[in-house]
Design an enzyme around this catalytic site. Sequence first.
Site, PDB file in Angstrom:
ATOM      1  N   TRP A  33     -46.391  39.526  47.587  1.00  0.00           N
ATOM      2  CA  TRP A  33     -45.612  38.605  46.734  1.00  0.00           C
ATOM      3  C   TRP A  33     -44.373  38.094  47.466  1.00  0.00           C
ATOM      4  O   TRP A  33     -43.869  38.744  48.382  1.00  0.00           O
ATOM      5  CB  TRP A  33     -45.217  39.295  45.422  1.00  0.00           C
ATOM      6  CG  TRP A  33     -44.288  40.474  45.565  1.00  0.00           C
ATOM      7  CD1 TRP A  33     -44.652  41.785  45.746  1.00  0.00           C
ATOM      8  CD2 TRP A  33     -42.841  40.451  45.566  1.00  0.00           C
ATOM      9  NE1 TRP A  33     -43.537  42.576  45.858  1.00  0.00           N
ATOM     10  CE2 TRP A  33     -42.408  41.788  45.741  1.00  0.00           C
ATOM     11  CE3 TRP A  33     -41.880  39.458  45.435  1.00  0.00           C
ATOM     12  CZ2 TRP A  33     -41.054  42.151  45.783  1.00  0.00           C
ATOM     13  CZ3 TRP A  33     -40.534  39.811  45.483  1.00  0.00           C
ATOM     14  CH2 TRP A  33     -40.133  41.130  45.657  1.00  0.00           C
ATOM     15  N   GLU A  76     -29.455  46.153  48.157  1.00  0.00           N
ATOM     16  CA  GLU A  76     -30.575  45.529  48.878  1.00  0.00           C
ATOM     17  C   GLU A  76     -30.063  44.542  49.929  1.00  0.00           C
ATOM     18  O   GLU A  76     -30.628  44.436  51.017  1.00  0.00           O
ATOM     19  CB  GLU A  76     -31.515  44.802  47.907  1.00  0.00           C
ATOM     20  CG  GLU A  76     -32.222  45.694  46.891  1.00  0.00           C
ATOM     21  CD  GLU A  76     -33.371  46.509  47.488  1.00  0.00           C
ATOM     22  OE1 GLU A  76     -33.718  46.284  48.659  1.00  0.00           O
ATOM     23  OE2 GLU A  76     -33.898  47.370  46.771  1.00  0.00           O
ATOM     24  N   GLU A 113     -38.560  44.652  52.790  1.00  0.00           N
ATOM     25  CA  GLU A 113     -37.340  44.920  52.021  1.00  0.00           C
ATOM     26  C   GLU A 113     -36.512  43.646  51.799  1.00  0.00           C
ATOM     27  O   GLU A 113     -35.860  43.490  50.771  1.00  0.00           O
ATOM     28  CB  GLU A 113     -36.475  45.958  52.745  1.00  0.00           C
ATOM     29  CG  GLU A 113     -36.981  47.377  52.638  1.00  0.00           C
ATOM     30  CD  GLU A 113     -36.744  47.980  51.259  1.00  0.00           C
ATOM     31  OE1 GLU A 113     -35.916  47.448  50.498  1.00  0.00           O
ATOM     32  OE2 GLU A 113     -37.410  48.980  50.940  1.00  0.00           O
ATOM     33  N   HIS A 116     -36.426  41.800  48.541  1.00  0.00           N
ATOM     34  CA  HIS A 116     -35.794  42.368  47.347  1.00  0.00           C
ATOM     35  C   HIS A 116     -34.427  41.745  47.079  1.00  0.00           C
ATOM     36  O   HIS A 116     -34.139  41.284  45.974  1.00  0.00           O
ATOM     37  CB  HIS A 116     -35.650  43.895  47.470  1.00  0.00           C
ATOM     38  CG  HIS A 116     -36.957  44.593  47.690  1.00  0.00           C
ATOM     39  ND1 HIS A 116     -37.054  45.906  48.078  1.00  0.00           N
ATOM     40  CD2 HIS A 116     -38.235  44.130  47.590  1.00  0.00           C
ATOM     41  CE1 HIS A 116     -38.335  46.237  48.192  1.00  0.00           C
ATOM     42  NE2 HIS A 116     -39.059  45.171  47.918  1.00  0.00           N
ATOM     43  N   GLU A 166     -36.022  55.995  49.125  1.00  0.00           N
ATOM     44  CA  GLU A 166     -37.010  55.018  48.636  1.00  0.00           C
ATOM     45  C   GLU A 166     -37.487  55.402  47.246  1.00  0.00           C
ATOM     46  O   GLU A 166     -37.724  54.527  46.405  1.00  0.00           O
ATOM     47  CB  GLU A 166     -38.206  54.920  49.594  1.00  0.00           C
ATOM     48  CG  GLU A 166     -37.886  54.347  50.965  1.00  0.00           C
ATOM     49  CD  GLU A 166     -37.698  52.826  50.970  1.00  0.00           C
ATOM     50  OE1 GLU A 166     -37.735  52.187  49.904  1.00  0.00           O
ATOM     51  OE2 GLU A 166     -37.507  52.283  52.064  1.00  0.00           O
ATOM     52  N   THR A 169     -34.699  54.474  44.747  1.00  0.00           N
ATOM     53  CA  THR A 169     -34.668  53.038  44.408  1.00  0.00           C
ATOM     54  C   THR A 169     -35.888  52.660  43.559  1.00  0.00           C
ATOM     55  O   THR A 169     -35.778  51.805  42.688  1.00  0.00           O
ATOM     56  CB  THR A 169     -34.617  52.131  45.661  1.00  0.00           C
ATOM     57  OG1 THR A 169     -35.598  52.569  46.586  1.00  0.00           O
ATOM     58  CG2 THR A 169     -33.262  52.139  46.312  1.00  0.00           C
ATOM     59  N   ASP A 198     -42.968  48.180  45.670  1.00  0.00           N
ATOM     60  CA  ASP A 198     -42.719  48.191  47.127  1.00  0.00           C
ATOM     61  C   ASP A 198     -42.022  49.487  47.536  1.00  0.00           C
ATOM     62  O   ASP A 198     -42.379  50.130  48.525  1.00  0.00           O
ATOM     63  CB  ASP A 198     -41.787  47.028  47.541  1.00  0.00           C
ATOM     64  CG  ASP A 198     -42.498  45.677  47.579  1.00  0.00           C
ATOM     65  OD1 ASP A 198     -43.683  45.601  47.215  1.00  0.00           O
ATOM     66  OD2 ASP A 198     -41.842  44.686  47.992  1.00  0.00           O
ATOM     67  N   GLU A 199     -40.982  49.847  46.763  1.00  0.00           N
ATOM     68  CA  GLU A 199     -40.206  51.049  47.103  1.00  0.00           C
ATOM     69  C   GLU A 199     -41.105  52.282  47.102  1.00  0.00           C
ATOM     70  O   GLU A 199     -40.965  53.169  47.944  1.00  0.00           O
ATOM     71  CB  GLU A 199     -39.044  51.262  46.119  1.00  0.00           C
ATOM     72  CG  GLU A 199     -38.130  50.061  45.878  1.00  0.00           C
ATOM     73  CD  GLU A 199     -37.292  49.634  47.073  1.00  0.00           C
ATOM     74  OE1 GLU A 199     -37.545  50.096  48.196  1.00  0.00           O
ATOM     75  OE2 GLU A 199     -36.363  48.822  46.866  1.00  0.00           O
ATOM     76  N   HIS A 202     -43.109  52.459  50.268  1.00  0.00           N
ATOM     77  CA  HIS A 202     -42.248  52.875  51.380  1.00  0.00           C
ATOM     78  C   HIS A 202     -41.963  54.383  51.309  1.00  0.00           C
ATOM     79  O   HIS A 202     -41.956  55.073  52.324  1.00  0.00           O
ATOM     80  CB  HIS A 202     -40.932  52.089  51.359  1.00  0.00           C
ATOM     81  CG  HIS A 202     -41.118  50.613  51.545  1.00  0.00           C
ATOM     82  ND1 HIS A 202     -40.150  49.692  51.245  1.00  0.00           N
ATOM     83  CD2 HIS A 202     -42.186  49.886  52.012  1.00  0.00           C
ATOM     84  CE1 HIS A 202     -40.606  48.471  51.518  1.00  0.00           C
ATOM     85  NE2 HIS A 202     -41.834  48.569  51.969  1.00  0.00           N
TER      86      HIS A 202
HETATM   87 FE   LIG Z   1     -36.493  50.468  49.908  1.00  0.00          FE
HETATM   88 FE   LIG Z   2     -35.580  47.559  48.475  1.00  0.00          FE
END
Ligand SMILES: [Fe+2]
Ligand SMILES: [Fe+2]
Length: 331
Positions: A33, A76, A113, A116, A166, A169, A198-199, A202
């Site tokens: 995305w 971020e 990242e 974000h 990670e 977040t 996403d976090e 990670h």
């Molecule tokens: Fe992150």
């Molecule tokens: Fe992030």
Amino acid sequence: MAEKNIRLEVMQAIEPQVEGFMEKFLIPVEDIWQPSDFLPDSENDRFLDDVETLRGESKELGYDFWVTMVADTITEEALPTYESWLMDVEGINQHDGKGSGWSKWVRAWTAEENRHGDVLNKYLYLSGRVNMREVEITTQHLLTDGFDIGTDRDPYKNFVYTSFQELATNISHKRVGQMAKKKGNALLGKMCTIIAGDEMRHHLAYREFVKTIFGEDPSGMMLAFADMMKKKIVMPAHFLRESGGFIGEAFENFSNCAQRLGVYTAQDYVDILRKLNVYWELETVRSLSEEAEKARDYLIRLPERLERIAERMKFPEDQYRFKWVEANGMV
Ligand SMILES: [Fe+2]
Ligand SMILES: [Fe+2]
């Protein structure tokens, strides 16, 4: 052999696996995305109407919510600090040869990242709920101030930090998203939930790095983990300040806010530690030195100790007034 060389050797031994980690835990650029997928399309004639809807939905969200959104965004946006820090970690080398697998990882992680801060910043700007100039000053301050997370250039400690952070977040973006959704703000809810996704990927990657290091150098990894937990995992924005303020001054007020809202709490810190202890199978790590055995005992007992402290913690109920968010509506 010096401790330093062992770390370098371990990083080199794992390096051939990094490509596989990237395939497993990251998403190709063309498939993932982008901020534009969640924001009003400025090429479209409906743009201004969509912005109007976005601003209308934003009015339902309260003061603490916006403070948390701002601090999450700034955290971020300080990505250059994190990338330069990680590039400097021992064993992550962007200069020799064609660049190591590790430096490729850091670049690809940074690239994910970066979306974000981008999407959150644009959303904040369009929402009309925050003083953008004050937000930008804080961001510039935070980048200027950098951070000190107590990891040094040690890859073991840095990967403990990122495994922990990670997931932290992931939790906070997820909760902010749920709150937005509850208040009828579907767009913001979706945005925060997808960032949280996403976090999570990670987090899964970094905890795998640590697990792999446990296989190579169990005692060194155990000692590094214990050392990080003794120092406590600080937030990446721990130096946060407002315009005219002192370094770190805004951070405590923001954490109180997040704690009050239940977006990220002392109990979450304990839960993350418990999860890491389980995933890294602390109880069954073999061939530990005497010192590392002690570190293991400390880590296994730590969640319970921290839990007792978390239960006793008190947080001020009164709202500190940040320059980022004017009390211009729902408080
Ligand atoms: Fe992150
Ligand atoms: Fe992030």
